[in-house]
Design a protein around this motif. Sequence first.
Motif, short mmCIF file in Angstrom:
data_model
loop_
_atom_site.label_atom_id
_atom_site.label_comp_id
_atom_site.label_asym_id
_atom_site.label_seq_id
_atom_site.Cartn_x
_atom_site.Cartn_y
_atom_site.Cartn_z
N SER A 186 17.75 -17.09 -25.28
CA SER A 186 18.80 -16.09 -25.10
C SER A 186 18.19 -14.72 -25.38
CB SER A 186 19.99 -16.35 -26.03
OG SER A 186 19.59 -16.33 -27.39
N THR A 187 18.86 -13.68 -24.89
CA THR A 187 18.33 -12.32 -25.01
C THR A 187 19.42 -11.39 -25.48
OG1 THR A 187 16.81 -12.74 -23.16
CG2 THR A 187 17.15 -10.45 -23.79
N VAL A 188 19.12 -10.59 -26.49
CA VAL A 188 20.02 -9.53 -26.97
C VAL A 188 19.36 -8.20 -26.66
CG1 VAL A 188 21.14 -8.47 -28.97
CG2 VAL A 188 21.03 -10.97 -28.78
N TRP A 189 20.06 -7.38 -25.90
CA TRP A 189 19.52 -6.08 -25.45
C TRP A 189 20.22 -4.98 -26.22
CZ3 TRP A 189 21.20 -3.53 -20.24
CH2 TRP A 189 20.47 -2.36 -20.03
N LEU A 190 19.45 -4.21 -27.00
CA LEU A 190 19.98 -3.07 -27.74
C LEU A 190 19.70 -1.81 -26.93
CD1 LEU A 190 21.31 -1.87 -30.23
CD2 LEU A 190 19.07 -1.87 -31.37
N ASP A 191 20.76 -1.22 -26.40
CA ASP A 191 20.63 -0.08 -25.49
C ASP A 191 21.66 0.98 -25.85
OD1 ASP A 191 19.89 1.43 -23.11
OD2 ASP A 191 21.73 0.66 -22.21
N ARG A 192 21.17 2.18 -26.23
CA ARG A 192 22.05 3.30 -26.58
C ARG A 192 23.05 2.92 -27.67
NH1 ARG A 192 23.56 4.20 -20.49
NH2 ARG A 192 22.77 2.07 -20.49
N GLY A 193 22.56 2.17 -28.65
CA GLY A 193 23.36 1.84 -29.80
C GLY A 193 24.27 0.64 -29.66
N VAL A 194 24.29 0.01 -28.48
CA VAL A 194 25.19 -1.11 -28.22
C VAL A 194 24.37 -2.34 -27.83
CG1 VAL A 194 27.10 -1.94 -26.79
CG2 VAL A 194 27.00 0.47 -27.47
N ARG A 197 24.41 -9.27 -24.60
CA ARG A 197 23.75 -10.57 -24.75
C ARG A 197 23.84 -11.37 -23.46
NH1 ARG A 197 22.98 -14.19 -29.54
NH2 ARG A 197 22.76 -16.31 -28.77
N ILE A 198 22.76 -12.07 -23.16
CA ILE A 198 22.74 -12.99 -22.03
C ILE A 198 22.18 -14.32 -22.52
CG2 ILE A 198 20.46 -12.16 -21.29
CD1 ILE A 198 21.25 -12.79 -18.43
N GLU A 199 22.83 -15.42 -22.12
CA GLU A 199 22.41 -16.74 -22.58
C GLU A 199 21.28 -17.28 -21.71
OE1 GLU A 199 23.35 -17.94 -25.38
OE2 GLU A 199 24.79 -16.33 -25.69
N GLN A 200 20.28 -16.48 -21.53
CA GLN A 200 19.07 -16.86 -20.79
C GLN A 200 17.88 -16.24 -21.51
OE1 GLN A 200 18.81 -18.78 -17.94
NE2 GLN A 200 20.99 -19.19 -18.10
N GLY A 201 16.70 -16.83 -21.33
CA GLY A 201 15.50 -16.31 -21.96
C GLY A 201 15.04 -15.02 -21.33
N PHE A 571 24.83 -18.93 -11.83
CA PHE A 571 23.81 -18.09 -12.45
C PHE A 571 22.70 -18.94 -13.07
CE2 PHE A 571 21.90 -15.88 -16.01
CZ PHE A 571 21.68 -14.60 -15.51
N GLU A 572 23.08 -19.99 -13.81
CA GLU A 572 22.08 -20.83 -14.46
C GLU A 572 21.24 -21.57 -13.42
OE1 GLU A 572 24.00 -23.35 -17.26
OE2 GLU A 572 24.70 -21.71 -18.53
N LYS A 573 21.87 -22.05 -12.35
CA LYS A 573 21.12 -22.75 -11.31
C LYS A 573 20.13 -21.81 -10.63
CE LYS A 573 21.64 -25.51 -7.10
NZ LYS A 573 22.59 -26.09 -6.11
#
Length: 604
Positions: A186-194, A197-201, A571-573
Motif C-alpha cells: 500500500s502507498t501513503v502519499w503526503l502532498d501539501r500537508g494532506v 492512500r492507495i491499497e496498491q504498492g 483497478f486491482e485486475k
Amino acid sequence: MAAPPLLTLQDVALTFGGTPLIERAELTISPGERTCLVGRNGSGKSTLMRIAAGLAEPDRGVRFMQPGTTIRYLAQEPDFSGFETALAFVEAGMAPGNEHHRARYLLESLGLSGAEDPSRLSGGEGRRVALAQALAPEPDILLLDEPTNHLDLPAIEWLEGELQGTRAALVLISHDRRFLSALSRSTVWLDRGVTRRIEQGFSTFEAWRDAYFEEEERDRHKLDRKIAAEEDWLRYGVTARRKRNVRRLGNLHDLRKQRREERRPIGTVSMASSEAEASGSLVIEARGISKAYGERRIVDGLSLRVMRGDRLGIVGANGAGKTTLVNLLTGTLAPDAGTVQLGTNLRMMLLDQARAVLEPGQTVTEVLTGGRGDTVTVGGQNRHVIGYLKDFLFTPEQARTPVSVLSGGERNRLLIARALAQPANLLVLDEPTNDLDLETLDLLQEMLGDYAGTLILVSHDRDFLDRVVGSVLVSEGKGRWIEYAGGYTDMVAQRGEGVQARAANRGRSEAREKPPVIEASASPTRARLGFKEQHELKTLPARIEKLEGAIAQLRAILADPGLYARDPARFEKASATLVEAETGLAAAEDRWLALEMLRGAQGQ
C-alpha cells in the motif's frame, strides 16, 4: 474479522514558522502492513514518521497505539554518542527477553564484527549499525526512514530479503524505486500537508499521482473559467435585483479567496547543465592498468575505452575499490602499472557523495557564487542566484541559510546545482541519488539523458542505473573488472547473478561457465546462434511491440483517478495485469539484447 490497527494517526497537523507543514494527515498501521510513505523533499515525511514513532508532538490530532505494541524507528542520522562499541549500541535497543545473539547475527550479516568504535564509523557502516538496532528486537512495527542510504548493492538486497521475511508491519521512506516496489503493498502519499492512500504498492503510485494532478489541473481550469464568467457578469451584467447581485458579488469574492488559498504542488525542479565545448572523440583510454594496496589488489590489468557520449556505470560492494577506480580513470591517481590517456579539451566535474565541498558555515548563496556577488553563470548566461535556486526548489528565504541546517535532500540538491552550474563535458557522479525525492530523480535522469557530454556514474540505485547508463563495469573480486552492455538488469541477465550473489559465493571456482559478457579487456569465445534462437530473435520485436501496446492501454485505464473508488476489482485486475506485462516486457527485452550480442559477436 480483521485485526484492529496497531497504530493510528488521525487529523494530524503541525506548523513550523508560518507555513503549515502537515495540515490533515492520517496513517493506519495494521499487523503485517507493508506501506511506503512517499512525497517531495520537505513535504514532512520524516516529521510524520517521527510523530508515528512518538518522538514528536503534533499541534493537533490523535495518536493511538494498541497497548503492548513495540515500535522501532530508523532515523536518517542516528546518534551514537555514549556507546563504546557498535554491539553496545545495538543491544541498547533491545528489550528484556530479546535474544541477544540476534544482535551479533545481524551485525555479522551486515559485514561488521560489533567491536567497531561508533565515533569512527563511515556513513555506510553507521547505517548498518542503526539497521541492526532497529531489526534486532523483532518489533511489531518498523518505521524505516531511507534505510538504503549509503548501503551497497549486496546490503540492499540482503535487507530486502530480511524485511520480506519479518513479521513486523513496515512503513518505508525511500528514494529507491526497486526497493519500494519489492516491499510495499500500500502507498501513503503526503502532498501539501494532506495524506492520500492507495491499497496498491509503489509500482502503481506514479501513474495514480500523475492522474490525480491532471484531474486537479482540470478542476483548476474550471474554477478559473467560473471566476472569469463572474467577473464578466460584474462588469457587464444587469444591475436589477440588488440583493441577488450583492449575493453574487459575495460568491465571486469567495471564489477568488478559494483560488488564492489553494495549495498547489511544490514547484518542479528545473535542471540544465552548463556544457563546455565538446571533448575529443576519445575521452579515456586505460591500457592494462593495475593498482594494489599491500596484498589487496584493487584493479588488475584493466583495459578500457570511454568514448565521447558514453554513459558508464560502476557497481560493486563497498570496499571493492570503485572510488579508487574512478580516480585512476580520471587521472587523479597514478596506476602501479599500465597507462591512462585522457582525451583532448576535457573539462571534468566531480559530484562527491561525501559532500566534502560543502562548508557547514557557508550560506546557500556562497556555495553557488563562491562568496562573489549574487549572480551565477549557467550555460554562459548570468542568472540571479535566487532565480537559479528556485529551479532546485529552494525558497528565497533559504538563500542566506547556512549549509549546516539543510536536510540531506537539500544538501544534495545544492551540490547538484553547484555541479551543473560549472561547464563540463565529463560528469563524474558518485552516488548522486542519495536523499533525493522521486520527482527530483526523474528530472536528474532527464537532464542526464539530454546531456551531450560523457558520464561516469557510481551508484547502488538499480533502477537509476537501468534508466541512465549504457554499460556497467562490475567488480568481480581480486582486482578484476568486467564491462556489460546495458543497465543493471541487463548485467544481471548476462552475468547470471547480481552483485550480492557474487559476494556471497566468493569461494566458488572462478572457472565455472558464465553467460556471454563483454569484457573490458577481451571478448570470450561465443557459440553461434542456432535455428531456434534465430527464429526467436526475429519474433521478439513483434512480441515487444505487442507488450508495449498492452502496457499503454493498461496505463490509460489506471490513469482514471476515480477508477479505484468506482470499481476496485477492475483497478486491482488492471494493476496486476500491468505488473505482469511490464515483467514480460523486461524479460523479452533482456532476451533480445542477449541474442543480439551473440549475433553481433559472431557477425551473423
